[in-house]
Write a protein that holds these residues in place. Structure first.
Motif, PDB file in Angstrom:
ATOM      1  N   ARG A  75      40.936  41.869  25.295  1.00  0.00           N
ATOM      2  CA  ARG A  75      42.211  42.474  25.267  1.00  0.00           C
ATOM      3  C   ARG A  75      42.147  42.892  27.166  1.00  0.00           C
ATOM      4  N   HIS A  76      41.272  42.072  27.339  1.00  0.00           N
ATOM      5  CA  HIS A  76      40.601  42.339  29.443  1.00  0.00           C
ATOM      6  C   HIS A  76      39.723  41.507  29.663  1.00  0.00           C
ATOM      7  N   LEU A  77      39.952  41.007  30.493  1.00  0.00           N
ATOM      8  CA  LEU A  77      39.038  40.285  31.398  1.00  0.00           C
ATOM      9  C   LEU A  77      37.746  41.092  32.518  1.00  0.00           C
ATOM     10  N   VAL A  78      36.326  40.885  32.553  1.00  0.00           N
ATOM     11  CA  VAL A  78      35.487  40.998  33.805  1.00  0.00           C
ATOM     12  C   VAL A  78      35.056  40.367  34.282  1.00  0.00           C
ATOM     13  N   TYR A  79      35.386  40.467  36.050  1.00  0.00           N
ATOM     14  CA  TYR A  79      34.562  38.656  36.520  1.00  0.00           C
ATOM     15  C   TYR A  79      34.359  39.483  37.578  1.00  0.00           C
ATOM     16  N   GLY A  80      33.329  39.305  38.368  1.00  0.00           N
ATOM     17  CA  GLY A  80      32.505  38.521  39.475  1.00  0.00           C
ATOM     18  C   GLY A  80      33.329  37.640  41.061  1.00  0.00           C
ATOM     19  N   ARG A  81      33.239  38.044  42.151  1.00  0.00           N
ATOM     20  CA  ARG A  81      34.743  37.570  42.962  1.00  0.00           C
ATOM     21  C   ARG A  81      34.023  35.953  42.747  1.00  0.00           C
ATOM     22  N   ASN A 137      38.270  30.904  38.205  1.00  0.00           N
ATOM     23  CA  ASN A 137      39.186  30.534  36.859  1.00  0.00           C
ATOM     24  C   ASN A 137      40.327  30.706  37.631  1.00  0.00           C
ATOM     25  N   LYS A 138      40.901  31.509  38.452  1.00  0.00           N
ATOM     26  CA  LYS A 138      42.415  31.922  38.888  1.00  0.00           C
ATOM     27  C   LYS A 138      42.552  30.921  39.567  1.00  0.00           C
ATOM     28  N   ALA A 139      41.959  29.814  40.080  1.00  0.00           N
ATOM     29  CA  ALA A 139      42.708  28.248  40.835  1.00  0.00           C
ATOM     30  C   ALA A 139      42.649  27.355  40.223  1.00  0.00           C
ATOM     31  N   PHE A 140      41.694  27.218  39.239  1.00  0.00           N
ATOM     32  CA  PHE A 140      42.491  26.480  38.190  1.00  0.00           C
ATOM     33  C   PHE A 140      43.675  27.513  36.663  1.00  0.00           C
ATOM     34  N   TRP A 141      43.834  27.882  36.855  1.00  0.00           N
ATOM     35  CA  TRP A 141      44.556  28.643  35.794  1.00  0.00           C
ATOM     36  C   TRP A 141      46.298  29.087  35.929  1.00  0.00           C
ATOM     37  N   THR A 197      39.604  43.247  35.719  1.00  0.00           N
ATOM     38  CA  THR A 197      39.477  43.256  36.838  1.00  0.00           C
ATOM     39  C   THR A 197      38.213  42.893  37.418  1.00  0.00           C
ATOM     40  N   VAL A 198      37.667  42.781  38.372  1.00  0.00           N
ATOM     41  CA  VAL A 198      37.628  41.877  39.567  1.00  0.00           C
ATOM     42  C   VAL A 198      35.650  43.282  40.453  1.00  0.00           C
ATOM     43  N   PHE A 199      35.228  42.170  40.031  1.00  0.00           N
ATOM     44  CA  PHE A 199      33.838  43.160  41.126  1.00  0.00           C
ATOM     45  C   PHE A 199      33.902  42.519  42.243  1.00  0.00           C
ATOM     46  N   SER A 200      33.775  42.956  43.427  1.00  0.00           N
ATOM     47  CA  SER A 200      33.292  42.259  44.699  1.00  0.00           C
ATOM     48  C   SER A 200      33.513  43.156  45.366  1.00  0.00           C
ATOM     49  N   ARG A 201      32.356  42.745  46.718  1.00  0.00           N
ATOM     50  CA  ARG A 201      31.950  43.919  48.237  1.00  0.00           C
ATOM     51  C   ARG A 201      32.933  43.379  48.785  1.00  0.00           C
ATOM     52  N   THR A 202      33.531  42.125  49.115  1.00  0.00           N
ATOM     53  CA  THR A 202      34.783  41.683  49.774  1.00  0.00           C
ATOM     54  C   THR A 202      35.552  40.921  50.044  1.00  0.00           C
ATOM     55  N   LEU A 203      36.282  41.373  48.732  1.00  0.00           N
ATOM     56  CA  LEU A 203      37.782  41.110  48.180  1.00  0.00           C
ATOM     57  C   LEU A 203      38.071  42.257  48.837  1.00  0.00           C
ATOM     58  N   GLU A 241      40.405  52.892  28.643  1.00  0.00           N
ATOM     59  CA  GLU A 241      41.401  53.068  28.273  1.00  0.00           C
ATOM     60  C   GLU A 241      41.839  51.805  27.304  1.00  0.00           C
ATOM     61  N   VAL A 242      40.718  50.432  27.424  1.00  0.00           N
ATOM     62  CA  VAL A 242      41.352  49.196  26.601  1.00  0.00           C
ATOM     63  C   VAL A 242      40.925  49.857  25.643  1.00  0.00           C
ATOM     64  N   ASP A 243      41.800  49.316  24.294  1.00  0.00           N
ATOM     65  CA  ASP A 243      41.864  49.544  22.789  1.00  0.00           C
ATOM     66  C   ASP A 243      41.831  48.253  22.427  1.00  0.00           C
ATOM     67  N   GLY A 244      40.407  47.915  23.093  1.00  0.00           N
ATOM     68  CA  GLY A 244      39.830  46.645  21.733  1.00  0.00           C
ATOM     69  C   GLY A 244      38.631  46.137  22.533  1.00  0.00           C
ATOM     70  N   ASP A 245      38.271  44.490  22.933  1.00  0.00           N
ATOM     71  CA  ASP A 245      37.389  44.150  23.617  1.00  0.00           C
ATOM     72  C   ASP A 245      37.252  43.502  24.710  1.00  0.00           C
ATOM     73  N   ILE A 246      36.639  44.225  25.433  1.00  0.00           N
ATOM     74  CA  ILE A 246      36.862  43.983  27.305  1.00  0.00           C
ATOM     75  C   ILE A 246      35.595  42.160  27.967  1.00  0.00           C
ATOM     76  N   PHE A 247      36.032  41.440  28.010  1.00  0.00           N
ATOM     77  CA  PHE A 247      34.899  40.139  28.048  1.00  0.00           C
ATOM     78  C   PHE A 247      34.794  40.143  29.494  1.00  0.00           C
ATOM     79  N   ALA A 248      33.760  40.127  29.632  1.00  0.00           N
ATOM     80  CA  ALA A 248      32.989  39.765  31.231  1.00  0.00           C
ATOM     81  C   ALA A 248      32.318  38.884  31.422  1.00  0.00           C
ATOM     82  N   PHE A 249      33.087  37.724  32.093  1.00  0.00           N
ATOM     83  CA  PHE A 249      33.206  36.366  31.877  1.00  0.00           C
ATOM     84  C   PHE A 249      32.465  36.197  34.092  1.00  0.00           C
ATOM     85  N   GLY A 250      31.481  36.585  33.671  1.00  0.00           N
ATOM     86  CA  GLY A 250      31.192  36.051  35.830  1.00  0.00           C
ATOM     87  C   GLY A 250      29.684  35.458  35.715  1.00  0.00           C
TER      88      GLY A 250
END
Length: 196
Positions: A45-51, A57-61, A87-93, A118-127
């Motif tokens: 229901r939500h995705l979590v990424y590193g920078r 993934n953004k450039a591909f999808w 949601t993106v975890f980044s020190r530079t973006l 806040e999210v009703d369901g699974d949060i998948f971290a793809f980092g």
């Protein structure tokens, strides 16, 4: 209330990244598309990424939404990838990262706790390895969804780096793929008496 699922693949000898952070995708098949990617995106229901992984993934999808000749356009779950909040975890973006995403604040445990509320369901971290190990050090992962590849990389960056707390896990499921990879699903065991 949401649960955080860390979804990663590793070589049999435990490496998540090749030397110098080089990305090496698993051998792909319809079996993996259905029971790895399709399974995860059916739950997410939500995705979590590193920078780095976010930008890759953004450039591909993203082009799949506007360019029918893009490589992602023919993938059945492209619309899901583009529409899910991220949601993106980044020190530079900085600023608006686009792709239906927002930048996380610097307090990782607080950000994950907010998402779980806040999210009703699974949060998948793809980092990558940095995000994965930060999530494990903070002990905020509720489920580990790990694909073990039938490869020995010899070196690189490990999924399980030193500095994590001891913890107990409970096996939820295993699945073998036609590529020779194996998926393992473990839940974090937070029952009384389990390791902290």
């Amino acid at each position: 209330m949401g649960s955080l699922v860390l979804s990663v693949f590793v070589s049999l000898d435990g490496y998540m990244e090749m030397p110098n952070g080089q990305f090496r995708p698993p051998a792909w098949s319809d079996d993996l598309a259905t029971h790895w990617s399709g399974y995860a995106l059916g739950r997410a229901r939500h995705l979590v990424y590193g920078r780095v992984n976010f930008l890759f993934n953004k450039a591909f999808w993203m082009p799949a939404a506007t360019d029918k000749s893009s490589p992602a356009a023919g993938v059945p779950h492209a619309a899901t990838m583009n529409s899910l909040p991220k949601t993106v975890f980044s020190r530079t973006l900085s600023g608006d990262p686009g792709w239906n995403a927002r930048l996380a604040g610097p307090d990782l445990p607080a950000e994950i706790a907010r998402l779980k509320r806040e999210v009703d369901g699974d949060i998948f971290a793809f980092g990558g390895a940095s995000l994965a190990n930060a999530l494990m050090r903070a002990d905020v992962v509720d489920e580990y969804f790990v694909m073990v590849l039938p490869e020995l990389w010899g070196e690189g960056r490990r999924l399980f780096e030193p500095g994590r707390p001891e913890m107990k896990l409970k096996l939820l499921d295993t699945r073998s793929f036609d590529t020779g990879a194996v998926a393992l699903r473990y839940a974090r065991d937070r029952a009384e008496g389990a390791a902290p």
